[in-house]
Structure formats: C-alpha cells, structure tokens
Enzyme design. Structure first.
Site, PDB file in Angstrom:
ATOM      1  N   GLU A 156       0.746  -1.327  -0.077  1.00 11.92           N
ATOM      2  CA  GLU A 156      -0.014   0.079   0.062  1.00 11.92           C
ATOM      3  C   GLU A 156       0.858   1.069  -0.091  1.00 11.92           C
ATOM      4  O   GLU A 156       1.736   1.394   0.859  1.00 11.92           O
ATOM      5  CB  GLU A 156      -1.026  -0.011   1.225  1.00 11.92           C
ATOM      6  CG  GLU A 156      -1.904  -0.939   1.177  1.00 11.92           C
ATOM      7  CD  GLU A 156      -2.507  -1.111   2.750  1.00 11.92           C
ATOM      8  OE1 GLU A 156      -2.446  -0.649   3.331  1.00 11.92           O
ATOM      9  OE2 GLU A 156      -3.657  -2.473   2.708  1.00 11.92           O
ATOM     10  N   GLY A 209       8.413   3.611   4.749  1.00 14.67           N
ATOM     11  CA  GLY A 209       7.787   1.988   4.551  1.00 14.67           C
ATOM     12  C   GLY A 209       6.336   2.058   3.800  1.00 14.67           C
ATOM     13  O   GLY A 209       5.923   1.096   3.466  1.00 14.67           O
ATOM     14  N   GLU A 243      -6.798  29.590   3.148  1.00  9.25           N
ATOM     15  CA  GLU A 243      -8.103  29.894   3.619  1.00  9.25           C
ATOM     16  C   GLU A 243      -8.685  28.761   4.571  1.00  9.25           C
ATOM     17  O   GLU A 243      -9.380  29.038   5.639  1.00  9.25           O
ATOM     18  CB  GLU A 243      -9.097  29.840   2.386  1.00  9.25           C
ATOM     19  CG  GLU A 243      -9.501  28.738   1.779  1.00  9.25           C
ATOM     20  CD  GLU A 243     -10.563  28.884   0.420  1.00  9.25           C
ATOM     21  OE1 GLU A 243     -11.120  27.981   0.312  1.00  9.25           O
ATOM     22  OE2 GLU A 243     -10.622  30.009   0.111  1.00  9.25           O
ATOM     23  N   GLU A 277       5.692  29.716   1.993  1.00  6.85           N
ATOM     24  CA  GLU A 277       5.097  29.304   3.087  1.00  6.85           C
ATOM     25  C   GLU A 277       5.557  29.907   4.272  1.00  6.85           C
ATOM     26  O   GLU A 277       4.866  30.178   5.385  1.00  6.85           O
ATOM     27  CB  GLU A 277       5.618  27.711   3.368  1.00  6.85           C
ATOM     28  CG  GLU A 277       4.764  26.551   2.410  1.00  6.85           C
ATOM     29  CD  GLU A 277       3.244  26.437   2.597  1.00  6.85           C
ATOM     30  OE1 GLU A 277       2.766  26.912   3.954  1.00  6.85           O
ATOM     31  OE2 GLU A 277       2.861  26.310   1.688  1.00  6.85           O
ATOM     32  N   GLU A 289      -6.390  27.396   6.698  1.00  2.67           N
ATOM     33  CA  GLU A 289      -5.389  27.109   7.708  1.00  2.67           C
ATOM     34  C   GLU A 289      -5.422  28.341   8.993  1.00  2.67           C
ATOM     35  O   GLU A 289      -5.542  29.495   8.541  1.00  2.67           O
ATOM     36  CB  GLU A 289      -4.020  27.327   6.986  1.00  2.67           C
ATOM     37  CG  GLU A 289      -2.958  27.105   7.628  1.00  2.67           C
ATOM     38  CD  GLU A 289      -1.633  26.758   6.872  1.00  2.67           C
ATOM     39  OE1 GLU A 289      -0.852  26.001   6.925  1.00  2.67           O
ATOM     40  OE2 GLU A 289      -1.459  27.685   5.911  1.00  2.67           O
TER      41      GLU A 289
END
Length: 182
Positions: A39, A116, A141, A93, A143
């Site tokens: 996965e 993993g 918007e 950021e 955050e």
C-alpha cells in the site's frame, strides 16, 4: 547501492486520488520470486522552514491537526505545488504562515517522512535575516495558526511536554541545539 532487494511492480490499483495524496496498492514480485502487496501513499513533497529571528528565537506555529485530533506546535511547512521549486515553496510558506520574509534561506537536508508506505520527501531550510512583510501573502483559507517566538531551551521543553510532536520540528530543534553558533 544493492539492487538485490528490488521489488518489481506487477500490477498497480489506484484506490484514491485526492488533492494532496493518492493511494495505490501495488502487487510486487519479491527478490525470492514470491509476490506480495504494498500500500503506497504518493505525495508531491513538502518543505519546512526553521525561521531564526535576529535575537536567536525560533518562530513556530501552533495549529490544529485533524489527523491527530489535537493542536501541536510546528515549524512552518507546506506542500510543493506542481512545478514549484522547493526554495520558492519555502519562501512562500514562511510568508503565508508567519508574515515574515527572509534575507537568506539555506537548504539543510531533505528526508523521507515514512518510507515504509509513503514517498513524501521534506526539504528542510534555515531562514535568517527575517523582516515582517509589508503586505504578507494570504494564508490558506483553511489554515488557522498562532505564532510563537521561543528560545531553543523553550523549544526543547515543548518537545518534552509533547506540544512539539512531529518529526520535522523535533529534528529542527535537535539541529539547532547541535549548532550552538546560531
């Protein structure tokens, strides 16, 4: 690097395609010839910034993290937009989350968060020469953050009390502790 442990993908089934991540289940052939399932979470990558004020304090953000169902304290961070260079993401950021711009931005290291099951890589930067932006970039918007200015000792206490509870920020605190000259 040894290739003797490589796993050949036989089939990939896409389970989910989201705005931030996608999830695939790969059927793989193992080195011994048997097959297994993996996965895999695909992520575009992210940046994280250690912003250091001229007085030596670190700017941190406190925000709610739904996956944890709690508020934690972190260094500013965010995901790479398609085609965006990590340094540009780091500057964006930093400004969006803190309202600060930086004079210098030094790439420290890049690391995988959970190899993993995920391919997310975080590019970690050190930002110095901080100044408040006259008109900072708007935050996302969805955050909501509070800013904290802390010393390295206060940051260590936040790790001890599990208010800093994520690997990228704990790594940043350790890095700063080891770099006494900052």
């Amino acid at each position: 690097m040894s290739h003797r442990f490589n796993e050949k993908t036989i089939n990939r089934e896409t389970i989910f395609e989201g705005k931030v991540i996608s999830l695939h289940v790969d059927e793989v052939e193992l080195p011994n010839g048997k097959t297994s399932k993996r996965e895999i979470v695909k992520h575009p990558g992210a940046v994280a910034v250690i912003p250091i004020l001229d007085n030596g304090k670190i700017i941190l953000v406190e925000q709610y993290r739904k996956a944890l169902e709690r508020t934690i304290v972190e260094i500013p961070a965010g995901k790479l937009e398609k085609g965006e260079e990590p340094e540009n993401t780091a500057r964006r950021e930093l400004e969006e989350e803190t309202g600060y711009q930086c004079e210098t931005l030094e790439h420290l290291i890049s690391f995988y968060t959970s190899p993993g099951f995920a391919d997310e890589i975080i590019h970690l930067y050190l930002a110095k020469g901080l100044t408040k932006a006259e008109v900072p970039l708007a935050a996302d918007e969805d955050e909501f953050v509070d800013l904290l200015e802390v010393s390295i000792e206060e940051a260590e206490e936040l790790v001890r009390t599990k208010k800093i509870y994520d690997a990228k920020t704990a790594y940043a605190v350790l890095y700063l502790k080891l770099q006494k000259g900052l």
